[in-house]
Design a protein around this motif. Structure first.
Motif, PDB file in Angstrom:
ATOM      1  N   SER A  83      31.987  38.473  83.737  1.00  5.26           N
ATOM      2  CA  SER A  83      31.047  37.517  84.307  1.00  5.26           C
ATOM      3  C   SER A  83      31.351  37.287  85.774  1.00  5.26           C
ATOM      4  O   SER A  83      32.508  37.331  86.186  1.00  5.26           O
ATOM      5  CB  SER A  83      31.133  36.188  83.553  1.00  5.26           C
ATOM      6  N   GLY A  84      30.323  37.020  86.541  1.00  2.00           N
ATOM      7  CA  GLY A  84      30.486  36.652  87.939  1.00  2.00           C
ATOM      8  C   GLY A  84      30.657  35.158  88.106  1.00  2.00           C
ATOM      9  O   GLY A  84      30.836  34.658  89.209  1.00  2.00           O
ATOM     10  N   ASP A  85      30.639  34.417  86.999  1.00  5.74           N
ATOM     11  CA  ASP A  85      30.706  32.960  87.018  1.00  5.74           C
ATOM     12  C   ASP A  85      32.061  32.491  86.494  1.00  5.74           C
ATOM     13  O   ASP A  85      32.344  32.597  85.305  1.00  5.74           O
ATOM     14  CB  ASP A  85      29.583  32.401  86.148  1.00  5.74           C
ATOM     15  N   GLU A  86      32.896  31.976  87.385  1.00  7.64           N
ATOM     16  CA  GLU A  86      34.216  31.503  86.978  1.00  7.64           C
ATOM     17  C   GLU A  86      34.148  30.322  86.020  1.00  7.64           C
ATOM     18  O   GLU A  86      35.102  30.048  85.291  1.00  7.64           O
ATOM     19  CB  GLU A  86      35.065  31.157  88.200  1.00  7.64           C
ATOM     20  N   ALA A  87      33.037  29.624  85.982  1.00  3.01           N
ATOM     21  CA  ALA A  87      32.877  28.496  85.060  1.00  3.01           C
ATOM     22  C   ALA A  87      32.843  28.980  83.609  1.00  3.01           C
ATOM     23  O   ALA A  87      32.985  28.178  82.686  1.00  3.01           O
ATOM     24  CB  ALA A  87      31.613  27.724  85.392  1.00  3.01           C
ATOM     25  N   ALA A  88      32.669  30.272  83.400  1.00  3.74           N
ATOM     26  CA  ALA A  88      32.648  30.820  82.043  1.00  3.74           C
ATOM     27  C   ALA A  88      33.978  30.621  81.330  1.00  3.74           C
ATOM     28  O   ALA A  88      34.044  30.674  80.102  1.00  3.74           O
ATOM     29  CB  ALA A  88      32.284  32.303  82.089  1.00  3.74           C
ATOM     30  N   ASN A  89      35.053  30.383  82.078  1.00  4.41           N
ATOM     31  CA  ASN A  89      36.361  30.110  81.472  1.00  4.41           C
ATOM     32  C   ASN A  89      36.312  28.933  80.512  1.00  4.41           C
ATOM     33  O   ASN A  89      37.054  28.890  79.542  1.00  4.41           O
ATOM     34  CB  ASN A  89      37.413  29.816  82.559  1.00  4.41           C
ATOM     35  N   ALA A  90      35.451  27.986  80.784  1.00  2.62           N
ATOM     36  CA  ALA A  90      35.354  26.775  79.958  1.00  2.62           C
ATOM     37  C   ALA A  90      34.948  27.097  78.521  1.00  2.62           C
ATOM     38  O   ALA A  90      35.301  26.369  77.605  1.00  2.62           O
ATOM     39  CB  ALA A  90      34.365  25.797  80.576  1.00  2.62           C
ATOM     40  N   GLY A  91      34.242  28.191  78.314  1.00  4.64           N
ATOM     41  CA  GLY A  91      33.780  28.539  76.979  1.00  4.64           C
ATOM     42  C   GLY A  91      34.744  29.375  76.162  1.00  4.64           C
ATOM     43  O   GLY A  91      34.453  29.729  75.025  1.00  4.64           O
ATOM     44  N   LEU A  92      35.915  29.685  76.700  1.00  2.58           N
ATOM     45  CA  LEU A  92      36.842  30.573  76.007  1.00  2.58           C
ATOM     46  C   LEU A  92      37.425  29.997  74.724  1.00  2.58           C
ATOM     47  O   LEU A  92      37.929  30.753  73.909  1.00  2.58           O
ATOM     48  CB  LEU A  92      37.992  30.990  76.936  1.00  2.58           C
ATOM     49  N   HIS A  93      37.395  28.716  74.544  1.00  6.15           N
ATOM     50  CA  HIS A  93      38.034  28.129  73.373  1.00  6.15           C
ATOM     51  C   HIS A  93      37.045  27.650  72.324  1.00  6.15           C
ATOM     52  O   HIS A  93      37.434  27.009  71.358  1.00  6.15           O
ATOM     53  CB  HIS A  93      38.966  26.990  73.806  1.00  6.15           C
ATOM     54  N   LYS A  94      35.788  27.982  72.503  1.00  6.93           N
ATOM     55  CA  LYS A  94      34.769  27.600  71.533  1.00  6.93           C
ATOM     56  C   LYS A  94      34.695  28.632  70.417  1.00  6.93           C
ATOM     57  O   LYS A  94      35.100  29.780  70.583  1.00  6.93           O
ATOM     58  CB  LYS A  94      33.404  27.506  72.217  1.00  6.93           C
ATOM     59  N   GLN A  95      34.149  28.223  69.281  1.00  9.62           N
ATOM     60  CA  GLN A  95      33.966  29.150  68.176  1.00  9.62           C
ATOM     61  C   GLN A  95      33.019  30.272  68.595  1.00  9.62           C
ATOM     62  O   GLN A  95      31.982  30.027  69.199  1.00  9.62           O
ATOM     63  CB  GLN A  95      33.404  28.423  66.959  1.00  9.62           C
ATOM     64  N   GLY A  96      33.377  31.502  68.289  1.00  9.31           N
ATOM     65  CA  GLY A  96      32.549  32.647  68.646  1.00  9.31           C
ATOM     66  C   GLY A  96      32.727  33.092  70.080  1.00  9.31           C
ATOM     67  O   GLY A  96      31.969  33.920  70.565  1.00  9.31           O
ATOM     68  N   ALA A  97      33.744  32.563  70.766  1.00 13.43           N
ATOM     69  CA  ALA A  97      33.984  32.900  72.174  1.00 13.43           C
ATOM     70  C   ALA A  97      34.709  34.232  72.297  1.00 13.43           C
ATOM     71  O   ALA A  97      35.356  34.693  71.357  1.00 13.43           O
ATOM     72  CB  ALA A  97      34.823  31.807  72.831  1.00 13.43           C
ATOM     73  N   PRO A 105      33.777  40.054  91.177  1.00 14.02           N
ATOM     74  CA  PRO A 105      34.338  41.407  91.182  1.00 14.02           C
ATOM     75  C   PRO A 105      35.800  41.368  90.757  1.00 14.02           C
ATOM     76  O   PRO A 105      36.508  40.396  91.009  1.00 14.02           O
ATOM     77  CB  PRO A 105      34.203  41.846  92.634  1.00 14.02           C
ATOM     78  N   PHE A 106      36.239  42.411  90.072  1.00 12.21           N
ATOM     79  CA  PHE A 106      37.612  42.483  89.589  1.00 12.21           C
ATOM     80  C   PHE A 106      38.288  43.705  90.192  1.00 12.21           C
ATOM     81  O   PHE A 106      37.635  44.626  90.675  1.00 12.21           O
ATOM     82  CB  PHE A 106      37.653  42.546  88.061  1.00 12.21           C
TER      83      PHE A 106
END
Length: 121
Positions: A83-97, A105-106
């Motif tokens: 993802s290009g959105d660093e805010a996506a980190n917030a969803g890493l601990h949800k069910q189905g994440a 860029p990486f």
């Protein structure tokens, strides 16, 4: 035997770059350009890891990831979301994440470290 990685991204250049890096690092790589292809590829190729773009034209990466993680036959399959959105980190601990997140860029080192970590887990 080389570990199998499925890359799902609608950007062919991104697929080509990641494929080149991963093949040169000893992995076997397959690709899909849309979310609708992913389950056919999983069934046919039995990947050890999926690298999944967050934004696809037909279904989003998080939606695909949730389908993978909530299905008993694919739930243990590691998924790295791109993802290009660093805010996506917030969803890493949800069910189905996803299991991990690769921010675009990486660099090559980050990609290979995350892949190696997920395949070792």
């Amino acid at each position: 035997m080389a570990k199998k990685i499925l890359i799902v991204d609608n950007n062919m250049l991104m697929i080509e770059v990641m494929t080149y890096i991963l093949i040169n690092s000893g992995y076997e790589v397959f690709a899909a350009c849309s979310g609708s292809e992913i389950f056919e590829q999983i069934k046919a190729e039995h990947p050890d890891l999926i690298i999944l773009d967050a934004r696809l034209p037909d279904i989003t990466g998080p939606e695909i990831c949730q389908l993978i993680k909530l299905n008993k036959t694919t739930a243990m399959l590691p998924v790295i979301m791109c993802s290009g959105d660093e805010a996506a980190n917030a969803g890493l601990h949800k069910q189905g994440a996803p299991d991990d997140l690769l921010i675009k860029p990486f660099d090559i080192k980050s990609l290979l470290q995350k892949v190696a970590y997920q395949l070792a887990a």
